[in-house]
Write a protein that holds these residues in place. Structure first.
Motif, PDB file in Angstrom:
ATOM      1  N   MET A   1      -9.586 -48.596  23.049  1.00 16.32           N
ATOM      2  CA  MET A   1      -9.654 -47.845  24.310  1.00 16.32           C
ATOM      3  C   MET A   1     -10.116 -48.768  25.434  1.00 16.32           C
ATOM      4  N   LEU A   2      -9.470 -48.723  26.567  1.00 14.34           N
ATOM      5  CA  LEU A   2      -9.841 -49.580  27.680  1.00 14.34           C
ATOM      6  C   LEU A   2     -11.226 -49.220  28.188  1.00 14.34           C
ATOM      7  N   SER A   3     -12.018 -50.227  28.536  1.00 10.54           N
ATOM      8  CA  SER A   3     -13.409 -50.003  28.905  1.00 10.54           C
ATOM      9  C   SER A   3     -13.548 -49.110  30.130  1.00 10.54           C
ATOM     10  N   HIS A   4     -12.577 -49.202  31.069  1.00 15.12           N
ATOM     11  CA  HIS A   4     -12.717 -48.415  32.293  1.00 15.12           C
ATOM     12  C   HIS A   4     -12.436 -46.929  32.055  1.00 15.12           C
ATOM     13  N   LEU A   5     -11.988 -46.585  30.852  1.00 14.26           N
ATOM     14  CA  LEU A   5     -11.772 -45.175  30.529  1.00 14.26           C
ATOM     15  C   LEU A   5     -12.961 -44.563  29.800  1.00 14.26           C
ATOM     16  N   HIS A   6     -13.961 -45.373  29.479  1.00 17.55           N
ATOM     17  CA  HIS A   6     -15.169 -44.831  28.869  1.00 17.55           C
ATOM     18  C   HIS A   6     -15.934 -44.007  29.899  1.00 17.55           C
ATOM     19  N   ILE A   7     -16.563 -42.946  29.446  1.00 17.57           N
ATOM     20  CA  ILE A   7     -17.273 -42.049  30.351  1.00 17.57           C
ATOM     21  C   ILE A   7     -18.758 -42.007  30.023  1.00 17.57           C
ATOM     22  N   ASN A   8     -19.547 -41.647  31.011  1.00 15.63           N
ATOM     23  CA  ASN A   8     -20.933 -41.239  30.792  1.00 15.63           C
ATOM     24  C   ASN A   8     -20.882 -39.742  30.542  1.00 15.63           C
ATOM     25  N   ALA A   9     -20.885 -39.359  29.281  1.00 14.00           N
ATOM     26  CA  ALA A   9     -20.613 -37.967  28.922  1.00 14.00           C
ATOM     27  C   ALA A   9     -21.628 -37.005  29.523  1.00 14.00           C
ATOM     28  N   ALA A  10     -22.901 -37.372  29.496  1.00 14.56           N
ATOM     29  CA  ALA A  10     -23.931 -36.471  30.011  1.00 14.56           C
ATOM     30  C   ALA A  10     -23.764 -36.239  31.506  1.00 14.56           C
ATOM     31  N   ALA A  11     -23.493 -37.313  32.246  1.00 15.78           N
ATOM     32  CA  ALA A  11     -23.322 -37.187  33.692  1.00 15.78           C
ATOM     33  C   ALA A  11     -22.064 -36.391  34.021  1.00 15.78           C
ATOM     34  N   LEU A  12     -20.992 -36.659  33.291  1.00 13.66           N
ATOM     35  CA  LEU A  12     -19.742 -35.950  33.545  1.00 13.66           C
ATOM     36  C   LEU A  12     -19.871 -34.469  33.207  1.00 13.66           C
ATOM     37  N   GLN A  13     -20.532 -34.167  32.100  1.00 12.39           N
ATOM     38  CA  GLN A  13     -20.755 -32.767  31.734  1.00 12.39           C
ATOM     39  C   GLN A  13     -21.525 -32.040  32.827  1.00 12.39           C
ATOM     40  N   ALA A  14     -22.598 -32.644  33.307  1.00  8.58           N
ATOM     41  CA  ALA A  14     -23.397 -32.024  34.363  1.00  8.58           C
ATOM     42  C   ALA A  14     -22.569 -31.816  35.628  1.00  8.58           C
ATOM     43  N   HIS A  15     -21.749 -32.788  35.968  1.00  6.78           N
ATOM     44  CA  HIS A  15     -20.908 -32.698  37.174  1.00  6.78           C
ATOM     45  C   HIS A  15     -19.903 -31.548  37.052  1.00  6.78           C
ATOM     46  N   LEU A  16     -19.225 -31.448  35.914  1.00 14.62           N
ATOM     47  CA  LEU A  16     -18.194 -30.421  35.754  1.00 14.62           C
ATOM     48  C   LEU A  16     -18.797 -29.021  35.644  1.00 14.62           C
ATOM     49  N   VAL A  17     -19.940 -28.911  35.005  1.00 13.74           N
ATOM     50  CA  VAL A  17     -20.620 -27.613  34.935  1.00 13.74           C
ATOM     51  C   VAL A  17     -21.019 -27.161  36.340  1.00 13.74           C
ATOM     52  N   ALA A  18     -21.580 -28.065  37.122  1.00 15.06           N
ATOM     53  CA  ALA A  18     -21.958 -27.729  38.504  1.00 15.06           C
ATOM     54  C   ALA A  18     -20.730 -27.364  39.332  1.00 15.06           C
ATOM     55  N   PHE A  19     -19.638 -28.110  39.145  1.00 14.73           N
ATOM     56  CA  PHE A  19     -18.396 -27.809  39.853  1.00 14.73           C
ATOM     57  C   PHE A  19     -17.914 -26.396  39.553  1.00 14.73           C
ATOM     58  N   LEU A  20     -17.874 -26.032  38.287  1.00 16.94           N
ATOM     59  CA  LEU A  20     -17.409 -24.695  37.925  1.00 16.94           C
ATOM     60  C   LEU A  20     -18.328 -23.609  38.478  1.00 16.94           C
ATOM     61  N   ARG A  21     -19.622 -23.817  38.367  1.00 22.17           N
ATOM     62  CA  ARG A  21     -20.578 -22.821  38.863  1.00 22.17           C
ATOM     63  C   ARG A  21     -20.495 -22.687  40.381  1.00 22.17           C
ATOM     64  N   ASP A  22     -20.499 -23.814  41.071  1.00 24.44           N
ATOM     65  CA  ASP A  22     -20.526 -23.783  42.530  1.00 24.44           C
ATOM     66  C   ASP A  22     -19.236 -23.198  43.112  1.00 24.44           C
ATOM     67  N   GLU A  23     -18.093 -23.602  42.563  1.00 25.29           N
ATOM     68  CA  GLU A  23     -16.823 -23.129  43.104  1.00 25.29           C
ATOM     69  C   GLU A  23     -16.599 -21.644  42.807  1.00 25.29           C
ATOM     70  N   THR A  24     -17.019 -21.201  41.662  1.00 21.60           N
ATOM     71  CA  THR A  24     -16.891 -19.776  41.337  1.00 21.60           C
ATOM     72  C   THR A  24     -17.761 -18.938  42.258  1.00 21.60           C
ATOM     73  N   GLU A  25     -18.989 -19.382  42.455  1.00 19.11           N
ATOM     74  CA  GLU A  25     -19.892 -18.650  43.346  1.00 19.11           C
ATOM     75  C   GLU A  25     -19.429 -18.720  44.791  1.00 19.11           C
ATOM     76  N   ARG A  26     -18.836 -19.854  45.177  1.00 13.39           N
ATOM     77  CA  ARG A  26     -18.414 -20.045  46.571  1.00 13.39           C
ATOM     78  C   ARG A  26     -17.380 -19.016  46.994  1.00 13.39           C
ATOM     79  N   ILE A  27     -16.530 -18.606  46.070  1.00  9.32           N
ATOM     80  CA  ILE A  27     -15.512 -17.611  46.424  1.00  9.32           C
ATOM     81  C   ILE A  27     -15.965 -16.194  46.091  1.00  9.32           C
ATOM     82  N   GLY A  28     -17.234 -16.055  45.713  1.00 12.98           N
ATOM     83  CA  GLY A  28     -17.805 -14.731  45.545  1.00 12.98           C
ATOM     84  C   GLY A  28     -17.580 -14.100  44.185  1.00 12.98           C
ATOM     85  N   LEU A  29     -17.304 -14.906  43.172  1.00  7.60           N
ATOM     86  CA  LEU A  29     -17.089 -14.374  41.829  1.00  7.60           C
ATOM     87  C   LEU A  29     -18.161 -14.881  40.874  1.00  7.60           C
ATOM     88  N   LYS A  30     -18.266 -14.198  39.718  1.00 11.53           N
ATOM     89  CA  LYS A  30     -19.247 -14.585  38.708  1.00 11.53           C
ATOM     90  C   LYS A  30     -18.606 -14.825  37.345  1.00 11.53           C
TER      91      LYS A  30
END
Length: 205
Positions: A1-30
């Protein structure tokens, strides 16, 4: 696997969880709605959605066709058993076959596109019923290759894996505890018997 495709899993998980929570709340849904296919992409989105919104606010919809692999349903239930939350089975055969039957010579790709679009009709109907946002399960590799169905699996309100290559999806799925039976199996849209992504594309992820 190419090195530039390796991820920081913990940071990415936190980012995507926040994205889903924030965007769902932003449009007024839960709540969120997603099709749970038994594949790694939908399983990973399920894990992220439950962490972001709570299991009680996520509806998993299983939508098999008569030729779908029984293993797909079994693997979807592995996710449900691990995460909890609401789930619903909608058998799409009776919804799809009347259109296919109008043209008996229809090829596999056309039939598969009808299935994909019917599944999205079901998801958006459940979205209206539940007051929830429809989550897509596609990844960056599929987007770059055009490996999706317009107005089918390509239709969604939020696409949390849209910037992740398939190899990165596998990494994050491993880190978040997606069952190994799902992570390690050959990727497939399960639109006909024996279909795999890589055999259709002609190369490996």
């Amino acid at each position: 696997m190419l090195s530039h495709l390796h991820i920081n899993a913990a940071a990415l998980q936190a980012h995507l969880v926040a994205f889903l929570r924030d965007e769902t709340e932003r449009i007024g849904l839960k709540k969120a709605i997603l099709g749970l296919s038994g594949g790694v992409d939908s399983a990973l989105v399920a894990f992220l959605a439950v962490e972001a919104l709570g299991a009680e606010n996520v509806l998993f919809v299983l939508m098999p066709y008569k030729t779908s692999s029984p293993a797909s349903i079994e693997h979807a239930h592995l996710v449900i058993d691990k995460l909890g939350g609401k789930n619903e089975l909608v058998e799409i055969t009776a919804l799809v076959d009347p259109l296919i039957d109008l043209e008996p010579g229809m090829d596999q790709v056309r039939r598969g596109n009808i299935m994909a679009r019917e599944r999205m009709i079901v998801l958006y109907d459940r979205s209206a019923r539940e007051g929830g946002i429809v989550l897509g399960t596609g990844n960056k590799t599929e987007l770059l290759l055009g490996y999706s169905t317009q107005h089918g699996d390509a239709a969604c309100a939020l696409l949390p894996l849209g910037n992740l290559y398939k190899t990165q999806v596998w990494q994050l799925a491993d880190a978040m505890g997606v069952p190994q039976d799902i992570v390690r199996k050959a990727p497939s849209a399960d639109l006909w018997v024996g279909q795999t992504d890589e055999s259709e594309l002609g190369f490996t992820y």
